[in-house]
Scaffold this motif. Structure first.
Motif, PDB file in Angstrom:
ATOM      1  N   UNK A 174       0.824  -1.225   0.000  1.00 29.03           N
ATOM      2  CA  UNK A 174       0.000   0.000   0.000  1.00 29.03           C
ATOM      3  C   UNK A 174       0.854   1.269   0.000  1.00 29.03           C
ATOM      4  N   UNK A 175       1.987   1.218   0.693  1.00 31.44           N
ATOM      5  CA  UNK A 175       2.888   2.373   0.723  1.00 31.44           C
ATOM      6  C   UNK A 175       3.484   2.596  -0.663  1.00 31.44           C
ATOM      7  N   UNK A 176       3.829   1.497  -1.338  1.00 33.81           N
ATOM      8  CA  UNK A 176       4.409   1.611  -2.680  1.00 33.81           C
ATOM      9  C   UNK A 176       3.433   2.293  -3.631  1.00 33.81           C
ATOM     10  N   UNK A 177       2.152   1.883  -3.589  1.00 32.35           N
ATOM     11  CA  UNK A 177       1.162   2.460  -4.500  1.00 32.35           C
ATOM     12  C   UNK A 177       0.967   3.957  -4.219  1.00 32.35           C
ATOM     13  N   UNK A 178       0.915   4.320  -2.932  1.00 31.55           N
ATOM     14  CA  UNK A 178       0.775   5.738  -2.597  1.00 31.55           C
ATOM     15  C   UNK A 178       2.006   6.531  -3.022  1.00 31.55           C
ATOM     16  N   UNK A 179       3.180   5.908  -2.882  1.00 31.80           N
ATOM     17  CA  UNK A 179       4.417   6.596  -3.278  1.00 31.80           C
ATOM     18  C   UNK A 179       4.451   6.837  -4.784  1.00 31.80           C
TER      19      UNK A 179
ATOM     20  N   UNK B 153      13.565   2.019  -0.044  1.00 35.19           N
ATOM     21  CA  UNK B 153      13.001   1.814   1.293  1.00 35.19           C
ATOM     22  C   UNK B 153      13.939   0.973   2.145  1.00 35.19           C
ATOM     23  N   UNK B 154      14.477  -0.111   1.564  1.00 35.29           N
ATOM     24  CA  UNK B 154      15.402  -0.973   2.303  1.00 35.29           C
ATOM     25  C   UNK B 154      16.636  -0.196   2.754  1.00 35.29           C
TER      26      UNK B 154
ATOM     27  N   UNK C  79      11.757  13.235   0.402  1.00 32.73           N
ATOM     28  CA  UNK C  79      10.833  14.368   0.382  1.00 32.73           C
ATOM     29  C   UNK C  79       9.408  13.908   0.136  1.00 32.73           C
ATOM     30  N   UNK C  80       9.212  13.028  -0.827  1.00 34.76           N
ATOM     31  CA  UNK C  80       7.863  12.523  -1.139  1.00 34.76           C
ATOM     32  C   UNK C  80       7.314  11.723   0.034  1.00 34.76           C
ATOM     33  N   UNK C  81       8.153  10.905   0.659  1.00 36.75           N
ATOM     34  CA  UNK C  81       7.713  10.095   1.800  1.00 36.75           C
ATOM     35  C   UNK C  81       7.291  10.986   2.968  1.00 36.75           C
ATOM     36  N   UNK C  82       8.046  12.057   3.210  1.00 40.94           N
ATOM     37  CA  UNK C  82       7.736  12.947   4.333  1.00 40.94           C
ATOM     38  C   UNK C  82       6.473  13.746   4.057  1.00 40.94           C
TER      39      UNK C  82
ATOM     40  N   UNK D 169       3.299  11.752   4.417  1.00 45.22           N
ATOM     41  CA  UNK D 169       3.112  10.981   5.644  1.00 45.22           C
ATOM     42  C   UNK D 169       3.350   9.497   5.480  1.00 45.22           C
ATOM     43  N   UNK D 170       4.155   9.106   4.494  1.00 44.30           N
ATOM     44  CA  UNK D 170       4.338   7.681   4.217  1.00 44.30           C
ATOM     45  C   UNK D 170       5.316   7.011   5.178  1.00 44.30           C
ATOM     46  N   UNK D 171       6.270   7.764   5.718  1.00 43.62           N
ATOM     47  CA  UNK D 171       7.163   7.165   6.723  1.00 43.62           C
ATOM     48  C   UNK D 171       6.367   6.742   7.946  1.00 43.62           C
ATOM     49  N   UNK D 172       5.431   7.600   8.374  1.00 47.02           N
ATOM     50  CA  UNK D 172       4.615   7.283   9.542  1.00 47.02           C
ATOM     51  C   UNK D 172       3.720   6.076   9.269  1.00 47.02           C
ATOM     52  N   UNK D 173       3.146   6.001   8.068  1.00 42.98           N
ATOM     53  CA  UNK D 173       2.305   4.845   7.726  1.00 42.98           C
ATOM     54  C   UNK D 173       3.132   3.567   7.673  1.00 42.98           C
TER      55      UNK D 173
END
Length: 360
Positions: free
Chosen positions: A4-9, A61-62, A109-112, A115-119
């Motif tokens: 799900x994080x990948x799709x949002x990213x 991500x890894x 930047x995109x992750x921050x 809010x994807x880091x928090x998810x």
């Protein structure tokens, strides 16, 4: 787990590039700048409308998740240096090439911003709890630490106007404060309240405060964050929250009970209470922690609580066989003076009102 994080990213990355592309639409075309260029460019090689293929999401991500295992600070520049300089690390992460620093900056930047880091963090905690990798806990531990802030306290951003203006003042960092560890040690920092499982010793939740926030006032928002981060099934098993003495207060006891339906376990915090004389036969003082001392210099042991009379019952640590402490002694003269030579020593009752610092 991270699909799900990948799709949002990927969606956010598309929107990021689309915004950059549309922001240049007003620029003059090549025909306006160079009118002599032939209009028929069909014979020239063209790039795909899809653009260049981006760096694999999971590899990036890894890199950020595994860097701490090599004691690498989780910063864009540090992680990027580890990837380009350590071929084994690069292979484990799954990189085919050596990505540029800009790739890592854009990813972070995109992750921050979305809010994807928090998810991702919440997904990891939920996954580990659901699959039993981290077991259910009966007791949680709460404590604070600090992170040095890359900022100056009360520093405001400057607007772009050259003339005097009435632009609102915006701090460069609205979550930084002066944290005093002692009279000589001071930090410009953020305060982190961390919640761990007592059995697993793994961090389960965290809250961030200004560096000058008092520790005792951080418990309520920290526990509320716990209820947001952890599933209800896990929280049902939590019976106790252990913390330092600074947290011991009636308000924090109530917050723990109402938010987690648990009991706060914290040492006695005497605050401004001082030792005082105890006018009772064989006793010398009642110390700031609410413990009576006898004429032999020993601390009495808490035997129990008389709820009907609201008395704490204290007993002798020398002669009471159940509460006896090895290595303690009492002279015959002091024994007679204190309790008239009683076989089990002195038993003393203290009304609760005399020791409000003790959590009944």
């Amino acid at each position: 787990m991270f699909s799900p994080i990948e799709q949002e990213f990927l969606q956010a990355r598309f929107e990021y590039h689309f915004k950059k592309r549309t922001s240049t639409d007003a620029a003059p075309s090549s025909t306006e700048l160079f009118p002599d260029i032939p209009q028929d460019l069909s014979t020239l090689p063209t790039r795909s409308a899809k653009g260049r293929k981006g760096v694999n999401f999971y590899a990036l991500l890894k890199a950020f998740l595994l860097a701490p295992l090599l004691y690498v600070e989780v910063m864009v520049s540090s992680v990027h240096l580890q990837v380009i300089g350590n071929s084994d690390f690069r292979m484990v992460c799954g990189f085919d090439t050596r990505p540029s620093l800009k790739t890592f900056e854009r990813f972070d930047q995109i992750m921050i911003e979305n809010g994807l880091w928090e998810k991702a963090r919440q997904l990891m905690v939920s996954y580990n709890l659901f699959h039993g990798i981290v077991g259910k806990e009966e007791q949680l531990a709460v404590d604070t630490t600090h992170v040095d802030a890359e900022a100056t306290v009360h520093k405001m951003k400057k607007c772009s106007h050259s003339e005097p203006c009435h632009c609102p003042k915006i701090p460069t960092d609205d979550n930084v404060g002066v944290m005093r560890k002692s009279n000589t040690v001071t930090y410009i920092a953020h305060k982190i309240s961390l919640v761990c499982g007592v059995e697993s010793e793994l961090p389960l939740s965290r809250s961030v405060f200004k560096g000058d926030e008092h520790d005792a006032k951080t418990l309520e928002p920290t526990l509320e964050k716990v209820t947001e981060d952890l599933p209800e099934e896990f929280l049902k098993t939590v019976q106790y929250v252990s913390a330092d003495g600074i947290y011991q207060s009636a308000d924090n006891q109530q917050h723990t009970k109402s938010i987690l339906k648990a009991k706060l376990l914290a040492p006695i915090n005497p605050r401004k209470i001082q030792d005082k004389a105890l006018e009772s036969c064989g006793m010398t003082k009642l110390d700031r922690y609410g413990v009576p001392h006898c004429i032999s210099g020993h601390k009495l042991q808490l035997k129990g609580l008389d709820e009907a009379k609201e008395h704490y019952v204290w007993t002798c640590p020398v002669f009471d066989p159940k509460y006896k402490q090895e290595g303690l002694s009492c002279s015959n003269e002091q024994h007679i003076q204190c309790c008239n030579g009683a076989k089990t020593g002195r038993t003393l009752r203290i009304h609760q009102s005399m020791t409000p610092q003790i959590d009944t």
